[in-house]
Design an enzyme around this catalytic site. Structure first.
Site, PDB file in Angstrom:
ATOM      1  CD  GLU A 201      -1.916  -2.369   1.228  1.00  0.00           C
ATOM      2  OE1 GLU A 201      -0.779  -2.701   1.663  1.00  0.00           O
ATOM      3  OE2 GLU A 201      -2.798  -3.198   0.980  1.00  0.00           O
TER       4      GLU A 201
ATOM      5  CG  HIS B  48     -11.421  -7.514   6.433  1.00  0.00           C
ATOM      6  ND1 HIS B  48     -10.595  -8.323   7.161  1.00  0.00           N
ATOM      7  CD2 HIS B  48     -11.002  -7.632   5.143  1.00  0.00           C
ATOM      8  CE1 HIS B  48      -9.718  -8.923   6.360  1.00  0.00           C
ATOM      9  NE2 HIS B  48      -9.936  -8.519   5.138  1.00  0.00           N
TER      10      HIS B  48
HETATM   11  C1  LIG Z   1      -2.088  -4.907   3.918  1.00  0.00           C
HETATM   12  C2  LIG Z   1      -3.141  -5.687   3.243  1.00  0.00           C
HETATM   13  N1  LIG Z   1      -3.469  -5.388   1.980  1.00  0.00           N
HETATM   14  C3  LIG Z   1      -4.420  -6.078   1.332  1.00  0.00           C
HETATM   15  C4  LIG Z   1      -5.076  -7.099   1.957  1.00  0.00           C
HETATM   16  C5  LIG Z   1      -6.156  -7.883   1.198  1.00  0.00           C
HETATM   17  N2  LIG Z   1      -5.643  -9.184   0.867  1.00  0.00           N
HETATM   18  C6  LIG Z   1      -5.806 -10.221   1.689  1.00  0.00           C
HETATM   19  S1  LIG Z   1      -4.976 -11.553   1.173  1.00  0.00           S
HETATM   20  C7  LIG Z   1      -4.409 -10.774  -0.202  1.00  0.00           C
HETATM   21  C8  LIG Z   1      -3.530 -11.508  -1.165  1.00  0.00           C
HETATM   22  C9  LIG Z   1      -2.392 -12.186  -0.479  1.00  0.00           C
HETATM   23  O1  LIG Z   1      -1.669 -12.958  -1.379  1.00  0.00           O
HETATM   24  P1  LIG Z   1      -0.469 -13.853  -0.895  1.00  0.00           P
HETATM   25  O2  LIG Z   1       0.359 -13.088   0.078  1.00  0.00           O
HETATM   26  O3  LIG Z   1       0.205 -14.381  -2.084  1.00  0.00           O
HETATM   27  O4  LIG Z   1      -1.144 -15.011  -0.063  1.00  0.00           O
HETATM   28  P2  LIG Z   1      -2.133 -16.135  -0.583  1.00  0.00           P
HETATM   29  O5  LIG Z   1      -3.505 -15.642  -0.268  1.00  0.00           O
HETATM   30  O6  LIG Z   1      -1.897 -16.308  -2.028  1.00  0.00           O
HETATM   31  O7  LIG Z   1      -1.797 -17.340   0.209  1.00  0.00           O
HETATM   32  C10 LIG Z   1      -4.869  -9.473  -0.242  1.00  0.00           C
HETATM   33  C11 LIG Z   1      -4.583  -8.512  -1.304  1.00  0.00           C
HETATM   34  C12 LIG Z   1      -4.731  -7.376   3.286  1.00  0.00           C
HETATM   35  N3  LIG Z   1      -5.331  -8.331   4.006  1.00  0.00           N
HETATM   36  N4  LIG Z   1      -3.758  -6.666   3.898  1.00  0.00           N
END
Ligand SMILES: Cc1ncc(C[n+]2csc(CCOP(=O)(O)OP(=O)(O)O)c2C)c(N)n1
Ligand SMILES: Cc1ncc(C[n+]2csc(CCOP(=O)(O)OP(=O)(O)O)c2C)c(N)n1
Ligand SMILES: [Mg+2]
Ligand SMILES: [Mg+2]
Lengths: 342, 327, 342, 327
Positions: free
Chosen positions: B60, B129
């Site tokens: 972010e 959230h």
């Molecule tokens: C700081 C933050 N930004 C955005 C989100 C929304 N969000 C939750 S999981 C995610 C994707 C995470 O991807 P990854 O780290 O590859 O983990 P995966 O879900 O693929 O295991 C996002 C964008 C969040 N929870 N926290």
């Protein structure tokens, strides 16, 4: 370049892989039994979501071999402390939660071991099982895990911290800061990146210009290792090695290549962005299948045993669901409790 | 005019501005093929291509920082923060930097930037959230903060925000996205930033609110009209600049005021509104200034019971209004 | 591993280094003349601080070869835009500010080209010279520079962005995020790290476990280069190469190894943490001396010319100081101006 | 008792706690051999060694995040943010995480963490070395916020903060560091968090303030005593928990109140104080609630003229008090 860590080759006649890794037949069978239960729980949770009884869930389907492999290594070591992330559902169940505790957490009921229903499922802390995950703000736990490792070192303890995140999470600046600090102070920490090539919908090539997150370890003066996270034995072996390395030599970054079988969460619709056959193909490596095959080949598991395992799991899940559903949500009067510690 | 939801209004507002002005572009997590997790940009990727609809890495601080830098070059970026709770890594760019660019360059540079922030609770979002983050930006000089409550307002204000030459934090209440529907003109229109809207005229008690809570206030007002209490509902719409005149005019008329927001009470926007009234309409007040706001716990917990306990409701608002009217 | 970039070897008979780099005798003499002026300005500013007339100053002493080398490359290119950091004093003067503008900026007077006296000296924006540096919050400009490069690319311009920070600044998470993004989008940006081995008092080995910041570039899928930032010609050459690379192939990270001759700022006392002879040794590489030697060896500068250069510089600085001192601070009534753009 | 400066009191407070409790340690930029840029930890490195006095890389998010993690393991970290203006990269750890640990684990974990934050202007710090950041943390449930004004308070409150089992943001006004001197007991003492201090008793007008401004308020009160206006000066000391009782008691007595702070007026701590008075002491008020605060521009500009224009002063406070007394 990061090293590639491999499980003992399958070609070797005997001893079998699990024995080589110090697991008895009973132990590997026990782990598989847990996996079956976990899968049953996860499938039920998804269904409960569709019924409006579980507001949100992430699934570990496809990540289980990596998670259970690394957990098994941690448990065998005995002095590890875990900072998992929201997708580590299999890991968090396998540490020893009762199915009913799991269901209560997913439903936001009294008895949720992580947060007493204040948070999304499995977020907060399960201290009896040496787990902290305060939030699901992506990667916010990584500096904290690093601080925990620092404190362990300052207190001259044996503790090795295992800190988990997704490849998406590796883009966060805090991950850079944490690893850099760990490098400077040679902290006893294993960073575990579960790389499933997607951050929700964003594919790896829009997240980073490199193939392996593990390669970044060099930037911080320590070692990076890539492991096939679809392979339980490889994950176990690599984590065991990493724990020893962390304790004696300092930080290490373990990247586990995994597959996400399900949409990001129950809120997601992955057809918007995922090629239709990708998951299907990936499912051929489903650890629930591959470990079963392994066990059968080595005469540790019969088809009947497997059936009864499954039936038992379903029964447990049924019971857990029923009692969790019947359990009350936390009393409204508790809303102010624990804002501050005394 | 067609009836639309808030999320549709947001989508249309962005879409039209992107058609109108090639310097407008959107960046954020999952805004591309996924269309945003709330589908605010559904279809945009196909329409505008990947240069103007940029799926960013999960980071972010860089989303806002990169948007800021692009704005220096005359682009008009819209940065989407997926959930308000994830805006903190970007605080350095938003609180530290964005609001000081124009001032700190003595007007050499301006920052036509919109940061869209889905926020708020009542949707089982739990501690991470659901957050109300508006008051942090409200307190930050150099930022504008907009918090619409209806589809009409959302679209008109978003278009103004995009055309504004200053950094605007545009908070969109997630619960209103699909819950609140209303008429939205088909042709181009904008609503000025900094102007509150009297959503319901009344003479007995003023209630000042914004976002989702406006709707609960309107319901409460309706309920009270049967009891002979005539409630005026002021929707702030823009938190900063704050339309103090409209607030004071209303309070001078009614002599009684209740401020309602979902955000934690202490240090929330309502505190400032109360303080302005306490100094600007002191002689007109017939009753203590009331505030009905979220309690001082970290956001809405996940459990249904605790979430409910957190949120101001039509009933609790009505009951406070009753007390005020009777004071 | 990052490549090591070297200036054309000194051993070569002719053409001289500056000619090889496309600089005429007059041009290199002009640059040296500026350097002499800059040094005179910086020394005066330090003295003015001790007299209570300049509240705070950072100095570029020791970084000048790197800064002027890279600036010269940018100017020869003609399509660069700069995001410097607070220590880039020499660079910011050399773009073309009048000594009086400099003094006004350091004194917080009307006529400060960066911020009209609202900010610390040289922070804000000097758009006529294509410079933006909003703040001195360390590394806060790095994502912004990256966004500027993105916008240039989206607008199909030739612009290459040069983005400067210290090795201390490289620890900030935002730098990781910025470079990662630049890698994914192949942006036309040169990241320039002026590594003087100290972040205020913290030595490099407490900041990072690696020797070169440039090595991190690989983590983002692009190239890192290490250059001797005490060498003007090497810095110029490396930056020229980097600009071309950035325009045609994407981001590049240039690490310039430099020495900080002065305490961190006028507020600092470096005797608390710096070995006593370190600066003394470093000063043997002072570009004010080494470039003079070079020019003399090649018959481009005589001792008399050098004397008159110095005298002229002192005169300019005297004048600038006097008129800046006489200038008013901004009128108090302007405090609300430019909070918002219209 | 010896006379000490605020910075000496801070140093002593930390030093004594580090001697008393081996779990206390200090981390931050330049806190080691340099002794901190304000010399708050001068000599600590030599005394406690580099395990307990940790010079960190330049990365605030990790400074707070690492401290948080160490606190989970029972350490009592003191994290120093070099200047308040640099706290924004750590907002995710401080606003997003720290305040929710105890609540979000249902009390499973607590966070004995102190974040020390030199803040405030009047020292020619310009836009990025002067900021008042307290109201952001004031609005964050789960954090405590302490803002001492004197050496005595600084030491006693800091020791309490270090012994507290919760995250405490401890803001230290930079201008008071050397300017303000006062008696400090030689033996161990603590002052409770959450208790305001009446620094001067009076019956005519109440002035509520904290930090540096308390001293200007006291001077103004002194000036007004000659004019027959008897001013009571309430020093909040702890912003959160806010000692509402002491504020209301004073206002109920005087019927007139001026709130003074250096922070930007809109959404500052003073807004909440005003709101509490407007609801809790409404019937006692004889005059509108006054606020004299920093204007809504991004902090103190660098130029002497603009910095002066920004800061509330003894004179401007006195003049507001005069107006209030005459209302
Ligand atoms: C700081 C933050 N930004 C955005 C989100 C929304 N969000 C939750 S999981 C995610 C994707 C995470 O991807 P990854 O780290 O590859 O983990 P995966 O879900 O693929 O295991 C996002 C964008 C969040 N929870 N926290
Ligand atoms: C975010 C932030 N943290 C801390 C500071 C205080 N500070 C200013 S410069 C500096 C050291 C920077 O070191 P480096 O990046 O190596 O640059 P150098 O001064 O050595 O050129 C510090 C800690 C700051 N300005 N911003
Ligand atoms: Mg992923
Ligand atoms: Mg440095």
């Amino acid at each position: 370049m990061a090293r590639v860590s491999r499980a003992p080759s399958t070609e070797t006649a005997l001893p079998t892989k699990h024995k080589q890794l110090g697991l008895s037949d009973d132990e590997i069978l026990g782990i598989y039994n847990k996996l079956v239960l976990i899968r049953a729980i996860e499938e039920r949770i998804w269904a409960l979501n569709r019924q409006g009884k579980v507001p949100i869930a992430a699934s570990s389907q496809g990540h289980e071999a990596a998670q259970l492999g690394s957990l098994t290594a941690a448990q065998k070591d005995g002095s590890c402390f875990l900072f998992p992330y929201y997708r580590d559902v299999a890991l968090k169940i396998a540490v020893g939660l009762e199915p009913e505790q799991v269901m209560r957490s997913f439903m936001g009921k009294v008895g949720d071991p992580y947060s007493g229903g204040r948070q999304f499922p499995f977020q907060g802390a399960d201290l009896p099982h040496k787990i902290i995950q305060i939030s699901n703000v992506v990667s916010a736990g990584v500096t904290q895990a690093t601080g925990y490792a620092l404190a362990g070192k300052l207190k001259h303890e044996e503790t090795v911290v295992l800190c988990y995140f997704g490849e998406g999470g590796s883009s966060q600046g805090e991950v850079h800061e944490a690893m850099n600090f760990a490098g400077v102070h040679n902290l006893p920490i294993v960073y575990i990146c579960e790389n499933n090539r997607y951050a929700i919908s964003v594919p790896q090539n829009r997240q980073m210009a490199v193939g392996n997150v593990a390669d970044r370890a060099e930037s911080y003066g320590f070692r990076g290792v890539v492991v096939d996270g679809m392979d339980f034995f490889a994950s176990l072996q690599a984590t065991s090695d990493a724990i020893l390395h962390a304790r004696s030599q300092g930080p290490i970054l373990l990247e586990m290549k995994v597959e996400r079988f399900m949409p990001h969460t129950t809120d997601d619709d992955d057809r918007r962005y995922r090629p239709s056959n990708e998951v299907e193909t990936a499912r051929q490596q489903d650890p629930v299948l591959t470990i079963a095959d392994y066990l059968k080949v080595h005469g540790i598991l019969t088809d009947e045993q497997l059936d009864s395992m499954r039936n038992e799991a379903q029964e447990k899940v049924d019971e857990a669901t029923d009692s969790a559903e019947a359990a009350p949500p936390p009393d409204a009067s508790t809303i102010h409790d624990h804002l501050f510690a005394s | 005019m067609a009836v639309k939801s808030v999320i549709e209004a947001v989508r249309e507002g962005m879409f039209e501005e992107m058609c109108r002005d090639p310097d407008v572009f959107l960046l954020g997590e999952d805004v591309g093929p996924r269309g945003g997790v709330f589908l605010a940009s559904q279809g945009f990727y196909e329409e505008f291509g990947r240069d103007r609809i940029i799926d960013t890495p999960l980071a972010e601080a860089s989303i806002v920082g990169i948007a800021l830098g692009a704005a220096y070059k005359g682009m008009r970026p819209i940065a989407e923060i997926q959930f308000s709770d994830f805006i903190w890594p970007a605080a350095n760019q938003l609180i530290g930097e964005a609001g000081r660019v124009c001032y700190g360059t003595n007007g050499n540079l301006s920052v036509p930037l919109v940061v869209r922030v889905p926020y708020g609770g009542g949707i089982r979002g739990g501690l991470f959230h659901s957050q109300n983050v508006e008051s942090y930006f409200f307190h930050t000089p150099g930022l504008k903060v907009v918090a619409p409550s209806t589809p009409f307002d959302a679209k008109g204000l978003l278009k103004s925000a995009i055309r504004d030459n200053n950094p605007v934090v545009f908070v969109e209440h997630k619960k209103t996205y699909r819950m609140v529907r209303g008429e939205v003109p088909d042709d181009d229109y904008v609503l000025p930033l900094g102007v509150a809207d009297v959503k319901r005229a009344g003479s007995g008690v003023t209630v000042v609110s914004y976002g989702l809570m406006v709707h609960y206030c309107l319901e409460a007002a309706e309920a009270l009209s049967g009891e002979g209490v005539d409630v005026e509902v002021v929707d702030l719409r823009t938190l900063k600049p704050l339309d103090v005149d409209t607030i004071l005019d209303s309070v001078r008329k009614t002599g009684r005021v209740l401020i309602v927001h979902e955000d934690n009470i202490t240090g929330g926007v309502g505190a400032e509104v109360a303080a302005r009234i306490a100094s600007g309409a002191f002689d007109y007040l017939d009753a203590p200034i009331g505030r009905l706001c979220g309690p001082d716990v970290p956001t809405m917990p996940f459990a249904s019971s605790l979430e409910e306990a957190y949120m101001p409701s039509t009933e609790s608002i009505a009951s406070e209004l009753r007390n005020l009217a009777a004071y």
